[in-house]
Design a protein around this motif. Structure first.
Motif, PDB file in Angstrom:
ATOM      1  N   ASN A  39       0.818  -1.219   0.000  1.00 53.39           N
ATOM      2  CA  ASN A  39       0.000   0.000   0.000  1.00 53.39           C
ATOM      3  C   ASN A  39       0.852   1.270   0.000  1.00 53.39           C
ATOM      4  N   ARG A  40       2.156   1.103  -0.146  1.00 51.09           N
ATOM      5  CA  ARG A  40       3.057   2.256  -0.191  1.00 51.09           C
ATOM      6  C   ARG A  40       4.396   1.821  -0.773  1.00 51.09           C
ATOM      7  N   TYR A  41       5.202   2.800  -1.119  1.00 55.48           N
ATOM      8  CA  TYR A  41       6.569   2.541  -1.550  1.00 55.48           C
ATOM      9  C   TYR A  41       7.525   2.931  -0.434  1.00 55.48           C
ATOM     10  N   ASP A  42       8.561   2.140  -0.253  1.00 57.66           N
ATOM     11  CA  ASP A  42       9.566   2.419   0.767  1.00 57.66           C
ATOM     12  C   ASP A  42      10.866   2.834   0.106  1.00 57.66           C
ATOM     13  N   HIS A  43      11.423   3.914   0.590  1.00 53.92           N
ATOM     14  CA  HIS A  43      12.736   4.377   0.157  1.00 53.92           C
ATOM     15  C   HIS A  43      13.763   3.910   1.175  1.00 53.92           C
ATOM     16  N   ARG A  44      14.857   3.390   0.723  1.00 49.16           N
ATOM     17  CA  ARG A  44      15.975   3.070   1.618  1.00 49.16           C
ATOM     18  C   ARG A  44      16.992   4.196   1.589  1.00 49.16           C
ATOM     19  N   ASP A  45      16.945   5.013   0.530  1.00 50.20           N
ATOM     20  CA  ASP A  45      17.907   6.103   0.360  1.00 50.20           C
ATOM     21  C   ASP A  45      17.199   7.244  -0.360  1.00 50.20           C
ATOM     22  N   TYR A  46      16.986   8.344   0.345  1.00 49.16           N
ATOM     23  CA  TYR A  46      16.287   9.482  -0.262  1.00 49.16           C
ATOM     24  C   TYR A  46      17.097  10.160  -1.361  1.00 49.16           C
ATOM     25  N   ASN A  47      18.372   9.828  -1.488  1.00 51.46           N
ATOM     26  CA  ASN A  47      19.189  10.367  -2.573  1.00 51.46           C
ATOM     27  C   ASN A  47      18.892   9.675  -3.900  1.00 51.46           C
ATOM     28  N   ALA A  48      18.172   8.572  -3.867  1.00 54.83           N
ATOM     29  CA  ALA A  48      17.744   7.830  -5.056  1.00 54.83           C
ATOM     30  C   ALA A  48      16.224   7.676  -4.973  1.00 54.83           C
ATOM     31  N   ARG A  63      11.108  -1.737   8.538  1.00 53.90           N
ATOM     32  CA  ARG A  63      12.328  -1.378   7.809  1.00 53.90           C
ATOM     33  C   ARG A  63      13.051  -0.188   8.428  1.00 53.90           C
ATOM     34  N   GLY A  64      12.332   0.693   9.074  1.00 60.86           N
ATOM     35  CA  GLY A  64      12.973   1.838   9.709  1.00 60.86           C
ATOM     36  C   GLY A  64      13.255   2.974   8.743  1.00 60.86           C
ATOM     37  N   PRO A  65      13.983   3.972   9.216  1.00 57.22           N
ATOM     38  CA  PRO A  65      14.216   5.186   8.430  1.00 57.22           C
ATOM     39  C   PRO A  65      15.188   4.970   7.269  1.00 57.22           C
ATOM     40  N   ALA A  66      15.044   5.823   6.270  1.00 58.90           N
ATOM     41  CA  ALA A  66      15.910   5.781   5.089  1.00 58.90           C
ATOM     42  C   ALA A  66      17.152   6.641   5.304  1.00 58.90           C
ATOM     43  N   ILE A  67      18.103   6.483   4.416  1.00 57.66           N
ATOM     44  CA  ILE A  67      19.293   7.332   4.413  1.00 57.66           C
ATOM     45  C   ILE A  67      18.858   8.741   4.006  1.00 57.66           C
ATOM     46  N   LYS A  88      16.137   6.799  19.728  1.00 51.64           N
ATOM     47  CA  LYS A  88      17.460   6.195  19.584  1.00 51.64           C
ATOM     48  C   LYS A  88      17.424   5.005  18.638  1.00 51.64           C
ATOM     49  N   LYS A  89      16.360   4.214  18.710  1.00 47.98           N
ATOM     50  CA  LYS A  89      16.215   3.050  17.833  1.00 47.98           C
ATOM     51  C   LYS A  89      16.236   3.463  16.360  1.00 47.98           C
ATOM     52  N   ASP A  90      15.463   4.499  16.006  1.00 49.15           N
ATOM     53  CA  ASP A  90      15.426   4.974  14.617  1.00 49.15           C
ATOM     54  C   ASP A  90      16.764   5.575  14.199  1.00 49.15           C
ATOM     55  N   ALA A  91      17.380   6.339  15.085  1.00 47.43           N
ATOM     56  CA  ALA A  91      18.669   6.961  14.774  1.00 47.43           C
ATOM     57  C   ALA A  91      19.734   5.896  14.546  1.00 47.43           C
ATOM     58  N   THR A  92      19.746   4.868  15.380  1.00 51.19           N
ATOM     59  CA  THR A  92      20.725   3.793  15.238  1.00 51.19           C
ATOM     60  C   THR A  92      20.548   3.077  13.904  1.00 51.19           C
ATOM     61  N   ARG A  93      19.310   2.828  13.519  1.00 48.90           N
ATOM     62  CA  ARG A  93      19.041   2.152  12.238  1.00 48.90           C
ATOM     63  C   ARG A  93      19.429   3.035  11.053  1.00 48.90           C
ATOM     64  N   MET A  94      19.148   4.340  11.147  1.00 50.49           N
ATOM     65  CA  MET A  94      19.510   5.257  10.075  1.00 50.49           C
ATOM     66  C   MET A  94      21.030   5.329   9.925  1.00 50.49           C
ATOM     67  N   ALA A  96      23.254   3.108  10.758  1.00 52.50           N
ATOM     68  CA  ALA A  96      23.747   1.840  10.210  1.00 52.50           C
ATOM     69  C   ALA A  96      23.536   1.797   8.703  1.00 52.50           C
ATOM     70  N   ALA A  97      22.373   2.253   8.230  1.00 55.29           N
ATOM     71  CA  ALA A  97      22.105   2.274   6.791  1.00 55.29           C
ATOM     72  C   ALA A  97      23.060   3.213   6.061  1.00 55.29           C
ATOM     73  N   MET A  98      23.453   4.289   6.734  1.00 57.03           N
ATOM     74  CA  MET A  98      24.390   5.252   6.158  1.00 57.03           C
ATOM     75  C   MET A  98      25.819   4.725   6.157  1.00 57.03           C
ATOM     76  N   GLY A  99      26.081   3.687   6.937  1.00 56.34           N
ATOM     77  CA  GLY A  99      27.434   3.166   7.057  1.00 56.34           C
ATOM     78  C   GLY A  99      28.298   3.997   7.992  1.00 56.34           C
ATOM     79  N   VAL A 100      27.659   4.731   8.899  1.00 59.09           N
ATOM     80  CA  VAL A 100      28.369   5.590   9.845  1.00 59.09           C
ATOM     81  C   VAL A 100      28.450   4.861  11.180  1.00 59.09           C
ATOM     82  N   ASP A 101      29.650   4.763  11.721  1.00 65.47           N
ATOM     83  CA  ASP A 101      29.872   4.047  12.970  1.00 65.47           C
ATOM     84  C   ASP A 101      29.822   5.019  14.148  1.00 65.47           C
ATOM     85  N   ILE A 102      28.626   5.199  14.680  1.00 65.02           N
ATOM     86  CA  ILE A 102      28.415   6.062  15.840  1.00 65.02           C
ATOM     87  C   ILE A 102      27.700   5.230  16.897  1.00 65.02           C
ATOM     88  N   ASP A 103      28.231   5.243  18.088  1.00 64.52           N
ATOM     89  CA  ASP A 103      27.672   4.463  19.184  1.00 64.52           C
ATOM     90  C   ASP A 103      26.744   5.336  20.023  1.00 64.52           C
TER      91      ASP A 103
END
Length: 129
Positions: A39-48, A63-67, A88-94, A96-103
């Motif tokens: 019922n919707r489209y999901d973006h994994r990366d808003y740059n695409a 799936r959580g938030p997109a890049i 924090k859960k959404d930020a951590t998932r975002m 990770a999708a970005m490939g940024v290592d922040i704890d």
């Protein structure tokens, strides 16, 4: 000017593509994750913005938030845009999708702007990559 993570922009690109017949409506597909009706489209990366998957509501939430769009963190830290991932859960998932290592393990479950400040340099570097 980016104006946020890019969600509304990406959705408008998809809606225009549907109106032009370049993309079928999400409801004409099955969910890419569970096989139910989409019922919707999901973006994994808003740059695409046209790289999307048809999904149902529950799979989209899972799936959580997109890049975010490049430039988002520059706007965030300059004060031009004051909306940031607050859970924090959404930020951590975002991140990770970005490939940024922040704890964020030491951060509270509800993030405030000041929780992002220690990572400003890393996030602005990602913005420019």
């Amino acid at each position: 000017m980016v104006r946020g993570t890019g969600g509304p922009y990406a959705m408008s690109v998809v809606h225009r593509a549907i109106r032009r017949g370049e993309l079928k409506a999400a409801a004409e597909h099955q969910c890419a994750d569970c096989g139910k009706s989409a019922n919707r489209y999901d973006h994994r990366d808003y740059n695409a913005p046209l790289r999307v998957d048809p999904v149902c509501h529950s799979c989209n939430a899972r799936r959580g938030p997109a890049i975010p769009l490049k430039g988002y963190f520059e706007e965030l830290f300059s004060g031009k845009y004051m909306l940031w991932p607050r859970r924090k859960k959404d930020a951590t998932r975002m991140l990770a999708a970005m490939g940024v290592d922040i704890d964020l393990s030491g951060a509270p479950d509800r993030l405030k702007f000041e929780h992002w400040l220690p990572f400003k340099e890393v996030l602005l570097e990602w913005d420019c990559s």
